[in-house]
Motif scaffolding. Structure first.
Motif, mmCIF file in Angstrom:
data_model
loop_
_atom_site.group_PDB
_atom_site.id
_atom_site.type_symbol
_atom_site.label_atom_id
_atom_site.label_comp_id
_atom_site.label_asym_id
_atom_site.label_seq_id
_atom_site.Cartn_x
_atom_site.Cartn_y
_atom_site.Cartn_z
ATOM 1 N N THR A 51 0.825 -1.212 0.000
ATOM 2 C CA THR A 51 0.000 0.000 0.000
ATOM 3 C C THR A 51 0.857 1.259 0.000
ATOM 4 O O THR A 51 0.968 1.934 -1.012
ATOM 5 N N ARG A 52 1.443 1.600 1.126
ATOM 6 C CA ARG A 52 2.192 2.858 1.220
ATOM 7 C C ARG A 52 3.478 2.851 0.407
ATOM 8 O O ARG A 52 3.843 3.864 -0.177
ATOM 9 N N LEU A 53 4.154 1.738 0.380
ATOM 10 C CA LEU A 53 5.441 1.687 -0.312
ATOM 11 C C LEU A 53 5.312 1.886 -1.825
ATOM 12 O O LEU A 53 6.049 2.692 -2.393
ATOM 13 N N PRO A 54 4.400 1.226 -2.532
ATOM 14 C CA PRO A 54 4.266 1.497 -3.970
ATOM 15 C C PRO A 54 3.842 2.935 -4.268
ATOM 16 O O PRO A 54 4.307 3.533 -5.228
ATOM 17 N N TYR A 55 2.968 3.479 -3.437
ATOM 18 C CA TYR A 55 2.566 4.881 -3.610
ATOM 19 C C TYR A 55 3.779 5.797 -3.502
ATOM 20 O O TYR A 55 3.989 6.668 -4.346
ATOM 21 N N ALA A 56 4.579 5.585 -2.470
ATOM 22 C CA ALA A 56 5.754 6.429 -2.268
ATOM 23 C C ALA A 56 6.780 6.236 -3.376
ATOM 24 O O ALA A 56 7.421 7.196 -3.814
ATOM 25 N N LEU A 57 6.934 5.023 -3.864
ATOM 26 C CA LEU A 57 7.881 4.774 -4.951
ATOM 27 C C LEU A 57 7.415 5.426 -6.257
ATOM 28 O O LEU A 57 8.236 5.931 -7.023
ATOM 29 N N GLY A 58 6.116 5.418 -6.519
ATOM 30 C CA GLY A 58 5.599 6.086 -7.710
ATOM 31 C C GLY A 58 5.816 7.584 -7.660
ATOM 32 O O GLY A 58 6.266 8.206 -8.628
ATOM 33 N N LEU A 59 5.534 8.191 -6.514
ATOM 34 C CA LEU A 59 5.709 9.627 -6.345
ATOM 35 C C LEU A 59 7.184 10.013 -6.422
ATOM 36 O O LEU A 59 7.573 10.915 -7.167
ATOM 37 N N THR A 60 8.012 9.300 -5.689
ATOM 38 C CA THR A 60 9.443 9.606 -5.658
ATOM 39 C C THR A 60 10.093 9.318 -7.007
ATOM 40 O O THR A 60 10.950 10.083 -7.458
ATOM 41 N N GLY A 61 9.697 8.233 -7.647
ATOM 42 C CA GLY A 61 10.264 7.912 -8.958
ATOM 43 C C GLY A 61 9.983 8.988 -9.989
ATOM 44 O O GLY A 61 10.840 9.342 -10.792
ATOM 45 N N LEU A 62 8.773 9.530 -9.959
ATOM 46 C CA LEU A 62 8.435 10.602 -10.890
ATOM 47 C C LEU A 62 9.272 11.852 -10.607
ATOM 48 O O LEU A 62 9.771 12.494 -11.523
ATOM 49 N N PHE A 63 9.434 12.200 -9.335
ATOM 50 C CA PHE A 63 10.227 13.381 -8.983
ATOM 51 C C PHE A 63 11.692 13.204 -9.366
ATOM 52 O O PHE A 63 12.332 14.131 -9.844
ATOM 53 N N VAL A 64 12.233 12.021 -9.153
ATOM 54 C CA VAL A 64 13.633 11.764 -9.522
ATOM 55 C C VAL A 64 13.795 11.829 -11.043
ATOM 56 O O VAL A 64 14.762 12.399 -11.555
ATOM 57 N N GLY A 85 12.184 22.097 -2.226
ATOM 58 C CA GLY A 85 11.045 21.734 -1.386
ATOM 59 C C GLY A 85 10.281 20.555 -1.958
ATOM 60 O O GLY A 85 9.829 19.678 -1.222
ATOM 61 N N LEU A 86 10.139 20.531 -3.277
ATOM 62 C CA LEU A 86 9.464 19.411 -3.931
ATOM 63 C C LEU A 86 10.239 18.108 -3.725
ATOM 64 O O LEU A 86 9.655 17.068 -3.427
ATOM 65 N N LEU A 87 11.550 18.175 -3.852
ATOM 66 C CA LEU A 87 12.363 16.981 -3.626
ATOM 67 C C LEU A 87 12.344 16.566 -2.154
ATOM 68 O O LEU A 87 12.395 15.384 -1.837
ATOM 69 N N LEU A 88 12.236 17.550 -1.261
ATOM 70 C CA LEU A 88 12.121 17.229 0.166
ATOM 71 C C LEU A 88 10.803 16.512 0.461
ATOM 72 O O LEU A 88 10.770 15.590 1.282
ATOM 73 N N VAL A 89 9.747 16.902 -0.215
ATOM 74 C CA VAL A 89 8.463 16.211 -0.062
ATOM 75 C C VAL A 89 8.615 14.747 -0.474
ATOM 76 O O VAL A 89 8.103 13.846 0.202
ATOM 77 N N ALA A 90 9.340 14.491 -1.557
ATOM 78 C CA ALA A 90 9.551 13.113 -2.006
ATOM 79 C C ALA A 90 10.318 12.309 -0.964
ATOM 80 O O ALA A 90 9.974 11.155 -0.688
ATOM 81 N N VAL A 91 11.327 12.908 -0.365
ATOM 82 C CA VAL A 91 12.109 12.205 0.656
ATOM 83 C C VAL A 91 11.248 11.919 1.889
ATOM 84 O O VAL A 91 11.287 10.821 2.445
ATOM 85 N N VAL A 92 10.450 12.906 2.305
ATOM 86 C CA VAL A 92 9.590 12.720 3.481
ATOM 87 C C VAL A 92 8.571 11.613 3.231
ATOM 88 O O VAL A 92 8.346 10.758 4.103
ATOM 89 N N VAL A 93 7.969 11.594 2.054
ATOM 90 C CA VAL A 93 6.977 10.561 1.736
ATOM 91 C C VAL A 93 7.633 9.185 1.683
ATOM 92 O O VAL A 93 7.097 8.210 2.225
ATOM 93 N N LEU A 94 8.798 9.091 1.071
ATOM 94 C CA LEU A 94 9.476 7.798 0.977
ATOM 95 C C LEU A 94 9.914 7.297 2.344
ATOM 96 O O LEU A 94 9.697 6.124 2.679
ATOM 97 N N VAL A 95 10.500 8.161 3.147
ATOM 98 C CA VAL A 95 10.923 7.746 4.486
ATOM 99 C C VAL A 95 9.708 7.386 5.339
ATOM 100 O O VAL A 95 9.722 6.395 6.079
ATOM 101 N N GLY A 96 8.643 8.162 5.230
ATOM 102 C CA GLY A 96 7.428 7.852 5.980
ATOM 103 C C GLY A 96 6.842 6.507 5.594
ATOM 104 O O GLY A 96 6.330 5.775 6.448
ATOM 105 N N ALA A 97 6.900 6.172 4.328
ATOM 106 C CA ALA A 97 6.376 4.879 3.877
ATOM 107 C C ALA A 97 7.242 3.728 4.363
ATOM 108 O O ALA A 97 6.728 2.694 4.803
ATOM 109 N N VAL A 98 8.551 3.897 4.300
ATOM 110 C CA VAL A 98 9.455 2.820 4.719
ATOM 111 C C VAL A 98 9.377 2.605 6.225
ATOM 112 O O VAL A 98 9.333 1.463 6.704
ATOM 113 N N VAL A 99 9.325 3.681 6.982
ATOM 114 C CA VAL A 99 9.291 3.565 8.432
ATOM 115 C C VAL A 99 7.977 2.939 8.914
ATOM 116 O O VAL A 99 7.960 2.233 9.918
ATOM 117 N N SER A 100 6.900 3.160 8.188
ATOM 118 C CA SER A 100 5.606 2.660 8.640
ATOM 119 C C SER A 100 5.308 1.232 8.208
ATOM 120 O O SER A 100 4.246 0.707 8.557
#
Length: 113
Positions: A51-64, A85-100
């Motif tokens: 759930t959270r991990l694929p969402y975060a990977l899709g968002l972060t992958g697009l930003f990268v 700031g946009l790249l920081l949002v990607a990092v926060v979302v990815l870390v939040g997904a991995v930690v949870s």
């Protein structure tokens, strides 16, 4: 819906929300709105690898992908505070997904060894 189909749908949804945030991040209201949308969807999804991990990977992958140089020599994400700031949002979302992601606890069987 199988776990794989759910993961693929959330990967596409993450990329779609990332694209929407990327398009409007240069405006004064776009970066806060994109960040709020990305984090709100992450919090609304249940924790898990499918759930959270694929969402975060899709968002972060697009930003990268968008942060790389284009053939014309310019960038979609500028080297300014809004771009960072946009790249920081990607990092926060990815870390939040991995930690949870819930971890499994295995019960060790004591065999007397």
């Amino acid at each position: 819906m199988t776990r794989l189909a759910l993961a693929l749908a959330l990967l596409v949804a993450g990329a779609a929300i990332g694209l929407a945030a990327l398009v409007v991040h240069a405006t004064a209201w776009g970066l806060p709105l994109g960040a709020a949308a990305a984090v709100a969807v992450l919090v609304a999804l249940p924790p898990g690898v499918a759930t959270r991990l694929p969402y975060a990977l899709g968002l972060t992958g697009l930003f990268v992908y968008a942060a790389r140089a284009r053939p014309e020599g310019d960038y979609l994400v500028g080297a300014d505070p809004r771009g960072y700031g946009l790249l920081l949002v990607a990092v926060v979302v990815l870390v939040g997904a991995v930690v949870s992601v819930p971890h499994r606890r295995f019960n060790a069987v004591d065999n007397g060894l």
